[in-house]
Design an enzyme around this catalytic site. Structure first.
Site, PDB file in Angstrom:
ATOM      1  N   HIS A   1      96.268 -19.291  -8.050  1.00 44.68           N
ATOM      2  CA  HIS A   1      95.835 -19.250  -6.650  1.00 44.68           C
ATOM      3  C   HIS A   1      94.370 -18.815  -6.610  1.00 44.68           C
ATOM      4  O   HIS A   1      93.982 -17.817  -7.223  1.00 44.68           O
ATOM      5  CB  HIS A   1      96.719 -18.268  -5.880  1.00 44.68           C
TER       6      HIS A   1
ATOM      7  N   ASN B   1      89.321 -19.182  -0.477  1.00 41.52           N
ATOM      8  CA  ASN B   1      90.767 -18.961  -0.562  1.00 41.52           C
ATOM      9  C   ASN B   1      91.453 -19.749   0.560  1.00 41.52           C
ATOM     10  O   ASN B   1      91.311 -19.405   1.730  1.00 41.52           O
ATOM     11  CB  ASN B   1      91.025 -17.450  -0.416  1.00 41.52           C
TER      12      ASN B   1
ATOM     13  N   CYS C   1     100.164 -16.947   0.695  1.00 39.33           N
ATOM     14  CA  CYS C   1      99.460 -17.717  -0.355  1.00 39.33           C
ATOM     15  C   CYS C   1     100.408 -18.221  -1.446  1.00 39.33           C
ATOM     16  O   CYS C   1     100.037 -19.067  -2.254  1.00 39.33           O
ATOM     17  CB  CYS C   1      98.375 -16.865  -0.979  1.00 39.33           C
TER      18      CYS C   1
HETATM   19  O1  UT7 Z   1      95.019 -14.558  -1.122  1.00 38.34           O
HETATM   20  C1  UT7 Z   1      95.616 -13.323  -0.951  1.00 38.34           C
HETATM   21  C2  UT7 Z   1      95.249 -12.427  -2.035  1.00 38.34           C
HETATM   22  N1  UT7 Z   1      93.937 -11.864  -1.814  1.00 38.34           N
HETATM   23  C3  UT7 Z   1      93.272 -11.399  -2.844  1.00 38.34           C
HETATM   24  O2  UT7 Z   1      93.717 -11.517  -3.940  1.00 38.34           O
HETATM   25  C4  UT7 Z   1      91.964 -10.663  -2.598  1.00 38.34           C
HETATM   26  C5  UT7 Z   1      91.880  -9.465  -3.530  1.00 38.34           C
HETATM   27  N2  UT7 Z   1      90.700  -8.615  -3.322  1.00 38.34           N
HETATM   28  C6  UT7 Z   1      89.428  -9.045  -3.597  1.00 38.34           C
HETATM   29  O3  UT7 Z   1      89.214 -10.173  -3.950  1.00 38.34           O
HETATM   30  C7  UT7 Z   1      88.302  -8.032  -3.519  1.00 38.34           C
HETATM   31  O4  UT7 Z   1      88.838  -6.740  -3.387  1.00 38.34           O
HETATM   32  C8  UT7 Z   1      87.307  -8.304  -2.357  1.00 38.34           C
HETATM   33  C9  UT7 Z   1      86.516  -9.564  -2.634  1.00 38.34           C
HETATM   34  C10 UT7 Z   1      88.057  -8.431  -1.049  1.00 38.34           C
HETATM   35  C11 UT7 Z   1      86.315  -7.143  -2.234  1.00 38.34           C
HETATM   36  O5  UT7 Z   1      85.627  -6.966  -3.455  1.00 38.34           O
HETATM   37  P1  UT7 Z   1      85.477  -5.518  -4.100  1.00 38.34           P
HETATM   38  O6  UT7 Z   1      84.711  -5.673  -5.337  1.00 38.34           O
HETATM   39  O7  UT7 Z   1      86.860  -4.935  -4.195  1.00 38.34           O
HETATM   40  O8  UT7 Z   1      84.591  -4.795  -3.046  1.00 38.34           O
HETATM   41  P2  UT7 Z   1      84.885  -3.434  -2.227  1.00 38.34           P
HETATM   42  O9  UT7 Z   1      85.906  -3.700  -1.174  1.00 38.34           O
HETATM   43  O10 UT7 Z   1      85.128  -2.335  -3.195  1.00 38.34           O
HETATM   44  O11 UT7 Z   1      83.490  -3.181  -1.536  1.00 38.34           O
HETATM   45  C12 UT7 Z   1      82.339  -2.797  -2.311  1.00 38.34           C
HETATM   46  C13 UT7 Z   1      81.143  -2.685  -1.376  1.00 38.34           C
HETATM   47  C14 UT7 Z   1      81.429  -1.852  -0.128  1.00 38.34           C
HETATM   48  O12 UT7 Z   1      80.239  -1.156   0.173  1.00 38.34           O
HETATM   49  P3  UT7 Z   1      80.057   0.394  -0.224  1.00 38.34           P
HETATM   50  O13 UT7 Z   1      81.170   1.107   0.463  1.00 38.34           O
HETATM   51  O14 UT7 Z   1      80.168   0.429  -1.719  1.00 38.34           O
HETATM   52  O15 UT7 Z   1      78.704   0.714   0.298  1.00 38.34           O
HETATM   53  C15 UT7 Z   1      81.682  -2.857   0.935  1.00 38.34           C
HETATM   54  O16 UT7 Z   1      81.366  -2.398   2.231  1.00 38.34           O
HETATM   55  O17 UT7 Z   1      80.803  -3.978  -0.903  1.00 38.34           O
HETATM   56  C16 UT7 Z   1      80.717  -3.953   0.528  1.00 38.34           C
HETATM   57  N3  UT7 Z   1      81.073  -5.275   1.022  1.00 38.34           N
HETATM   58  C17 UT7 Z   1      80.174  -6.250   1.221  1.00 38.34           C
HETATM   59  N4  UT7 Z   1      78.845  -6.287   1.039  1.00 38.34           N
HETATM   60  C18 UT7 Z   1      78.216  -7.436   1.306  1.00 38.34           C
HETATM   61  C19 UT7 Z   1      82.309  -5.740   1.341  1.00 38.34           C
HETATM   62  N5  UT7 Z   1      82.226  -7.023   1.741  1.00 38.34           N
HETATM   63  C20 UT7 Z   1      80.906  -7.351   1.674  1.00 38.34           C
HETATM   64  C21 UT7 Z   1      80.203  -8.541   1.953  1.00 38.34           C
HETATM   65  N6  UT7 Z   1      78.865  -8.533   1.750  1.00 38.34           N
HETATM   66  N7  UT7 Z   1      80.805  -9.663   2.381  1.00 38.34           N
END
Ligand code: UT7
Length: 340
Positions: free
Chosen positions: A245, A275, A108
């Protein structure tokens, strides 16, 4: 180094969060509130080569430069239509160019790595004009059964033509890389060599430890922007536009708050693009330019981060008048979706 022209190309197919609800255990509410994304473009019946070419042709026309005048073609991409030849070689003939051409892979952060590389060619006198394209079909690498990653990505291409003049517009640039393949990776194809056993399985597609990458992105972007601003002697409050980004609107909001940036100076289009990796910054820059708000003399700060882990930031002075036909873009300045 100066930006002489800019172009972009997006796939026609729009995939909304509601469409993702049909194939995954997810919701528009989750995706929009956690990331800011509402829809993304996904290539269908198209090749990335075609998108990169279209963006490049528009950038050349905007610069008033012919293909024969390009001395170097750089394409920042994670993966073109072929592993080889490079995307840069593939678009060269149709541009009417005949010059060195190569792809550059810094995930990225690729567009910023491309700017630094182009600047070195220009400053050394090895090139008078460089075409730099950020082109990604990152949805091809996504694992469409993994809801935590596939909802984030979109395809697209953005291009700039770079040259030199008496006034230097690249006011500072700072790049970083560190080895960490654990947090964000995608394995290359295994092939079918019968004499090599124990291939790693590439079928898992793109893998990301989201929260760790989030922390890296926020911390590194803040640090890179401060570093480049200090080195250039330009305080952040004198920067007219800050373009990050487009990975997650919560990342944008956190960096904005930490650096005290006015939200009206930090446009975003993540709600429409998702993204798009190395294409993300030139796509956003294209929209800002075409909105008519980006004026000659304005200072831009660009910051990107991604797999590697890589990151980088630069300060640029804009030199072009707005285009004659403007595209209203009030939604470049949407309000933050939530507090981090
Ligand atoms: O371009 C390269 C650089 N990339 C980035 O900068 C991405 C950086 N990371 C992020 O943007 C975020 O960490 C994500 C968007 C990937 C994830 O968001 P988060 O707030 O960190 O969510 P999480 O991974 O902590 O997940 C929270 C909950 C989980 O459920 P439980 O375990 O709390 O029951 C996940 O299973 O959200 C769940 N979850 C979803 N639920 C509905 C994860 N993805 C989804 C989804 N829909 N698509």
């Amino acid at each position: 180094m100066n930006i002489l022209g800019i172009g972009r190309a997006l796939p026609q197919q729009v995939v909304t969060n509601q469409q993702l609800e049909q194939i995954l255990d997810t919701s528009d509410e989750w995706i929009a509130s956690r990331t800011g994304i509402r829809e993304r473009r996904v290539m269908e019946g198209q090749h990335l080569t075609g998108l990169a070419l279209q963006a490049a042709q528009e950038a050349l026309a905007d610069a008033g430069i012919k293909g024969q005048e390009i001395d170097l073609i750089l394409v920042a991409t994670t993966m073109g239509d072929y592993l080889f030849p490079s995307l840069a070689c593939l678009i060269m003939e149709d541009l009417g160019a005949s010059c060195p051409a190569m792809d550059l892979h810094a995930a990225c952060t690729g567009f910023l790595y491309g700017l630094q590389t182009a600047d070195a060619f220009l400053k050394s006198g090895k090139a008078r004009h460089v075409l730099l394209v950020g082109a990604e079909a990152i949805t091809r690498l996504a694992n469409w059964t993994d809801r935590s990653t596939c909802v984030l990505f979109g395809d697209g291409a953005g291009a700039v033509v770079l040259g030199t003049s008496e006034r230097e517009d690249l006011l500072g640039i700072h790049l970083n890389a560190q080895t960490d393949s654990r947090l964000l990776y995608s394995l290359s194809p295994a092939g079918n060599n019968p004499f090599t056993k124990g291939h790693d399985d590439p079928s898992q597609g793109l893998v990301m430890v989201g929260q760790d990458v989030f922390r890296f992105a926020v911390g590194q972007s803040e640090k890179d922007l401060k570093t480049v601003a200090e080195a250039a002697g330009i305080p952040m409050d004198q920067v007219d536009w800050v373009l990050l980004h487009q990975a997650n609107r919560r990342i944008l909001d956190t960096v904005r708050r930490r650096l005290g940036i006015d939200p009206r100076r930090m446009p975003d289009n993540i709600h429409r693009t998702g993204n798009t990796s190395a294409a993300s910054i030139p796509l956003l820059l294209w929209e800002l330019y075409h909105s008519g708000r980006l004026l000659p003399g304005h200072i831009l700060a660009l910051s990107a981060f991604g797999a590697g882990l890589t990151s980088g930031a630069c300060l640029l002075r804009w030199g072009k008048q707005p285009p004659s036909e403007l595209i209203p873009a009030d939604d470049l300045f949407e309000q933050p979706v939530q507090n981090p």
